[in-house]
Design an enzyme around this catalytic site. Structure first.
Site, PDB file in Angstrom:
ATOM      1  N   ALA A 175      -0.441  11.386 -10.094  1.00  0.00           N
ATOM      2  CA  ALA A 175      -0.632  11.324  -8.650  1.00  0.00           C
ATOM      3  C   ALA A 175      -2.101  11.343  -8.257  1.00  0.00           C
ATOM      4  O   ALA A 175      -2.473  10.822  -7.202  1.00  0.00           O
ATOM      5  CB  ALA A 175       0.101  12.483  -7.972  1.00  0.00           C
ATOM      6  N   GLN A 199       0.681   8.938  -1.402  1.00  0.00           N
ATOM      7  CA  GLN A 199       0.572   9.706  -0.167  1.00  0.00           C
ATOM      8  C   GLN A 199      -0.814   9.491   0.462  1.00  0.00           C
ATOM      9  O   GLN A 199      -1.750   9.014  -0.187  1.00  0.00           O
ATOM     10  CB  GLN A 199       0.837  11.185  -0.496  1.00  0.00           C
ATOM     11  CG  GLN A 199       0.697  12.159   0.640  1.00  0.00           C
ATOM     12  CD  GLN A 199      -0.692  12.764   0.732  1.00  0.00           C
ATOM     13  OE1 GLN A 199      -1.488  12.692  -0.195  1.00  0.00           O
ATOM     14  NE2 GLN A 199      -0.994  13.359   1.879  1.00  0.00           N
ATOM     15  N   SER A 201      -3.574  10.944   1.123  1.00  0.00           N
ATOM     16  CA  SER A 201      -4.869  11.336   0.561  1.00  0.00           C
ATOM     17  C   SER A 201      -5.201  10.632  -0.748  1.00  0.00           C
ATOM     18  O   SER A 201      -6.342  10.713  -1.219  1.00  0.00           O
ATOM     19  CB  SER A 201      -4.899  12.850   0.325  1.00  0.00           C
ATOM     20  OG  SER A 201      -4.031  13.212  -0.738  1.00  0.00           O
ATOM     21  N   LYS A 202      -4.214   9.939  -1.349  1.00  0.00           N
ATOM     22  CA  LYS A 202      -4.404   9.426  -2.698  1.00  0.00           C
ATOM     23  C   LYS A 202      -5.331   8.210  -2.744  1.00  0.00           C
ATOM     24  O   LYS A 202      -5.569   7.545  -1.746  1.00  0.00           O
ATOM     25  CB  LYS A 202      -3.049   9.071  -3.315  1.00  0.00           C
ATOM     26  CG  LYS A 202      -2.097  10.253  -3.401  1.00  0.00           C
ATOM     27  CD  LYS A 202      -2.702  11.438  -4.150  1.00  0.00           C
ATOM     28  CE  LYS A 202      -1.696  12.541  -4.433  1.00  0.00           C
ATOM     29  NZ  LYS A 202      -1.267  13.284  -3.236  1.00  0.00           N
ATOM     30  N   MET A 203      -5.852   7.914  -3.941  1.00  0.00           N
ATOM     31  CA  MET A 203      -6.815   6.817  -4.096  1.00  0.00           C
ATOM     32  C   MET A 203      -6.165   5.449  -3.901  1.00  0.00           C
ATOM     33  O   MET A 203      -6.847   4.476  -3.579  1.00  0.00           O
ATOM     34  CB  MET A 203      -7.484   6.905  -5.467  1.00  0.00           C
ATOM     35  CG  MET A 203      -8.332   8.157  -5.635  1.00  0.00           C
ATOM     36  SD  MET A 203      -9.105   8.277  -7.270  1.00  0.00           S
ATOM     37  CE  MET A 203      -7.684   8.618  -8.312  1.00  0.00           C
TER      38      MET A 203
END
Length: 424
Positions: A175, A199, A201-203
């Site tokens: 994740a 989600q 905030s993910k890269m």
């Protein structure tokens, strides 16, 4: 007041804005508009004569990770639960997970009626400690989940050998590691399966979303059934207006599908991922040098890491400094200097307020099960030490330039110099 801490009324190191996250890829708006007018907003909608965006993303993400199979899903949590069930994990089984991670590393195991066994982490990488895993394996152990945490890749040589020795499936929770690699192989492709979160905030993000990747065709087919109410994709294209998901009766599932809007967005975001990684990597290396000069200790990664990615930049406070206040006060002081959220490391899951099996009746599966899922039975001294001393910076800040990194280092340095003035 210029030299006093901003949190105490002094002038801040920085007042300029930081890079915004998420940032839409060049083709994102057009791709989402295509879905809007396509007449198909979900993989469970009728076939319209062209490949779904979900299928396009699945192919692109599988190719990116060097595996033949990718099954998109509604979230990282869904992806991890799908992978666990596809491994045959179920009621009463034990699953080894790291004690230092986001709460989902424990709650997903509970979600398939299994028992999370929390293990301590390596103090340098903050990833699962193979020696702790070895000591935790019992006859009830049915899987191991390893999290590549923050900016590090776990010791996959040791963990893979351990899993093979005990004939256990090994699931990579990627994740926080989209695009990282170990000995030239992308994370997620190193074990039984890899799970990803998309989600906010993910890269790689579509707001919410996830995926399971694997080299095993049978495993991928089980995941397909589990995520689409027991249906899987037809082996051939249906006629326009017909359903592309077929009811095989092979395996009961639930609806954990990704929408066409999310899939279209992810396909475009993926095209820019490696370019963003290069910027983050360059800036993280500069921060390593700048913070190292002040005595901060940046998170390390395992020796076999061949490509490092940076979801969160993590660094430990200098030894012997800032010991009179909690790490939250230090994080708050640095945040005030930067106008940017600098956060403490995760708390160990065993004392995370979000992890409370007793708060939900669905986990009340008997006295023995409740005793086994009691987080108080685990001791995690390394994870506890990290929670007291590690600060983290979100990857969006690493998309800035050299001056931005120097501002971060200046703020960390200022708080260190004026640390005696800090109070809880």
């Amino acid at each position: 007041m210029a030299q006093s801490l901003a949190v105490q009324g002094g002038s801040a190191v920085r007042t300029r804005p930081w890079p915004l996250w998420p940032r839409p890829a060049a083709g994102a708006a057009e791709a989402v508009q295509q879905v809007l007018s396509s007449g198909r907003w979900s993989i469970s909608g009728p076939y319209r004569g062209t490949d779904s965006h979900e299928r396009r993303f699945a192919r692109a993400f599988a190719a990116y990770n060097g595996v033949p199979h990718c099954v998109p899903a509604a979230s990282g949590t869904a992806s991890l639960m799908l992978a666990l069930e596809a491994c045959g994990v179920g009621a009463g089984d034990e699953v080894i997970v790291p004690g230092l991670s986001w709460v989902a590393s424990g709650s997903t195991v509970l979600g398939v009626n299994a028992v999370p066994v929390f293990c301590d982490v390596d103090p340098r990488t903050l990833c699962l400690d193979p020696a702790a895993v070895e000591a935790a394996v019992t006859e009830r152990t049915k899987a191991i989940v390893v999290v590549h945490l923050y900016s590090a890749v776990a010791d996959m040589d040791a963990l893979t050998a351990l899993a093979e020795r005990h004939s256990l499936p090994l699931i990579e929770d990627c994740a926080q590691a989209h695009g990282a690699a170990y000995r030239g192989v992308k994370v997620g492709a190193l074990a039984t399966a890899g799970t990803f979160s998309m989600q906010h905030s993910k890269m790689l993000t579509s707001g919410e979303g996830g995926a399971v990747v694997t080299r095993d065709a049978d495993f991928a087919r089980r995941v397909e059934h589990l995520r689409a109410d027991g249906r899987c994709l037809a082996g051939q294209r249906p006629a326009p207006g017909e359903m592309e998901l077929v009811e095989t009766g092979e395996l009961m599932g639930n609806n954990r599908c990704l929408s066409e809007f999310q899939a279209a967005l992810l396909t475009e975001q993926l095209k820019e991922l490696d370019g963003q990684h290069a910027v983050r990597r360059r800036n993280a290396a500069l921060l390593d040098d700048l913070l190292g000069e002040s005595g901060y200790v940046p998170q390390e990664t395992s020796e076999g890491t061949s490509t490092r990615t940076h979801y969160t930049y993590a660094a430990r406070l200098p030894e012997g400094h800032l010991t009179h206040v909690g790490v939250a006060a230090v994080a708050g002081a640095v945040s005030a200097e930067l106008g940017l959220t600098v956060a403490p490391s995760y708390a160990p899951i065993t004392r995370n307020r979000l992890y409370d099996p007793g708060s939900r009746r669905r986990y009340a599966l008997g006295v023995e099960h409740q005793a086994l899922t009691d987080p108080k039975r685990f001791e995690l001294p390394v994870a506890e030490a990290a929670a007291r001393r590690v600060l983290t910076v979100h990857h969006a800040a690493l998309l800035g330039d050299e001056n931005d990194m120097r501002d971060i280092a200046a703020a960390f340095g200022k708080v260190l110099r004026h640390g005696a003035d800090l109070t809880e």
